[in-house]
Write an enzyme that holds these catalytic residues in place. Structure first.
Site, PDB file in Angstrom:
ATOM      1  N   ASP A  11       0.856  -1.184   0.000  1.00 37.34           N
ATOM      2  CA  ASP A  11       0.000   0.000   0.000  1.00 37.34           C
ATOM      3  C   ASP A  11       0.893   1.235   0.000  1.00 37.34           C
ATOM      4  O   ASP A  11       1.806   1.343   0.829  1.00 37.34           O
ATOM      5  CB  ASP A  11      -0.871   0.037   1.271  1.00 37.34           C
ATOM      6  CG  ASP A  11      -1.897  -1.092   1.304  1.00 37.34           C
ATOM      7  OD1 ASP A  11      -2.107  -1.748   0.264  1.00 37.34           O
ATOM      8  OD2 ASP A  11      -2.491  -1.304   2.378  1.00 37.34           O
ATOM      9  N   ASN A  41      -2.466 -10.326   4.533  1.00 35.68           N
ATOM     10  CA  ASN A  41      -2.952  -9.863   5.841  1.00 35.68           C
ATOM     11  C   ASN A  41      -3.509 -11.022   6.663  1.00 35.68           C
ATOM     12  O   ASN A  41      -3.233 -11.145   7.861  1.00 35.68           O
ATOM     13  CB  ASN A  41      -4.070  -8.827   5.665  1.00 35.68           C
ATOM     14  CG  ASN A  41      -3.554  -7.495   5.144  1.00 35.68           C
ATOM     15  OD1 ASN A  41      -2.353  -7.231   5.170  1.00 35.68           O
ATOM     16  ND2 ASN A  41      -4.458  -6.661   4.664  1.00 35.68           N
ATOM     17  N   ASP A 240      -9.844  -8.858   7.852  1.00 36.64           N
ATOM     18  CA  ASP A 240      -8.758  -9.841   7.674  1.00 36.64           C
ATOM     19  C   ASP A 240      -8.405 -10.500   9.002  1.00 36.64           C
ATOM     20  O   ASP A 240      -8.229 -11.719   9.088  1.00 36.64           O
ATOM     21  CB  ASP A 240      -7.514  -9.163   7.084  1.00 36.64           C
ATOM     22  CG  ASP A 240      -7.759  -8.663   5.673  1.00 36.64           C
ATOM     23  OD1 ASP A 240      -8.599  -9.261   4.976  1.00 36.64           O
ATOM     24  OD2 ASP A 240      -7.109  -7.676   5.269  1.00 36.64           O
TER      25      ASP A 240
END
Ligand code: ADP
Length: 292
Positions: A11, A41, A240
């Site tokens: 990210d 994740n 997640d």
């Protein structure tokens, strides 16, 4: 053992007070990178909770791919099932945070290279798994091929259908667990009420309700397992953490309501830390909680 077949990405997050107009350049405030991808994740979350976890998927041969693998290894996740592809770069998400708004561009890249034909390369990983976890950030045909393979071989599967995309009933039948949030559930089951679908898939369909917790049908009645009340600082990765923790608890023999309570607690801790992976608790951290 848990095997996660899914996405890995970086990210790239920038913060700005002013939104650039078309053709305009502005100065923003901050830039940061964080490890993400729902697959990675969930693998990291399950590993921190003490599970034996293997990751299957693809990254590029770029430095981002190397960093993604290093981070998984550092978190105790086995990465021998991750292919390094030459014809695509590593997956990434480009996130702009405005004051009360955000915009995100996702480049799947290598995550789209996890093809059904590749399954042969990792059938051993699947066959030695107690549970295989999937999300919707690799091609649908790959998820379907894995669900078929696991169903034929008696391996449990959990699909966290995020981001939302519809799935044929045949595959829902073959899954052990399906864990949409409310929005994803409405897309998968557009013509039925929530209560109808929950009753149709007892102990299989678990719908997460954000700060409300999670709901499922136990075969006799609907059960809501309430979330823990906390002050969230960043809810990225809540789902997640929830999925990984639910899987961990079920594999350790907890019944559904207890597993969802454990998942709610792990997710509540995770939303109090920054970044998807930043707040994910270890088992030790879970045990420190008075609610454990
Ligand atoms: P997603 O993050 O995938 O959209 P949800 O928003 O439903 O999924 O959140 C998943 C889980 O994370 C919830 O079931 C709950 O356990 C936990 N959670 C999310 N938001 C909060 C919150 N504000 N406070 C406490 N727990 C939360």
């Amino acid at each position: 053992k848990i095997t996660v077949v899914g996405s890995m990405s970086t990210d790239f997050v920038v913060t700005t007070k002013v939104k650039p107009n078309q053709g305009e350049t502005v100065f923003g405030e901050k830039f940061a990178t964080a490890f993400g991808g729902k697959g990675a994740n969930q693998a990291v979350a399950a590993s921190r909770l003490g599970m034996d976890v293997a990751m299957v998927g693809a990254v590029g041969k770029d430095d981002f791919g190397t960093a993604i693998l290093d981070n998984l290894v550092k978190n105790g996740v086995a990465v021998t099932g991750v292919e390094r592809v030459t014809h695509a770069e590593s997956g990434s998400a480009h996130i702009v945070l405005y004051d009360n708004d955000n915009s995100i561009i996702v480049i799947p890249a290598a995550n789209n290279e996890v093809k059904p034909a590749n399954i042969e390369k990792f059938t051993d990983q699947l066959l030695t798994s107690d549970l295989v976890i999937l999300q919707n950030e690799i091609p649908q045909e790959t998820n379907e091929a894995i669900i078929d393979f696991c169903w034929q071989n008696g391996i449990q599967t959990l699909l966290n259908p995020a981001p939302a995309r519809s799935i044929a009933k045949e595959y829902i039948e073959k899954l052990t667990y399906l864990t949409p949030n409310e929005h994803e559930s409405a897309i998968i089951f557009p013509d039925q009420s929530r209560s109808e679908v929950l009753a149709q898939y007892p102990n299989k369909l678990i719908i997460t309700l954000g700060a409300m917790g999670a709901i499922y049908h136990d075969g006799i009645k609907e059960e809501i397992v309430p979330a823990f009340e906390v002050q969230p600082v960043d809810t990225t990765g809540a789902g997640d953490t929830f999925n990984a923790a639910m899987a961990t608890a079920l594999l350790q023999g907890l019944e559904m309501s207890a597993a969802l309570r454990f998942a709610n607690l792990a997710a509540a801790i995770s939303v109090q830390g920054f970044g998807a992976q930043g707040g994910m608790p270890t088992l030790e951290k879970m045990k420190e909680q008075s609610q454990y």
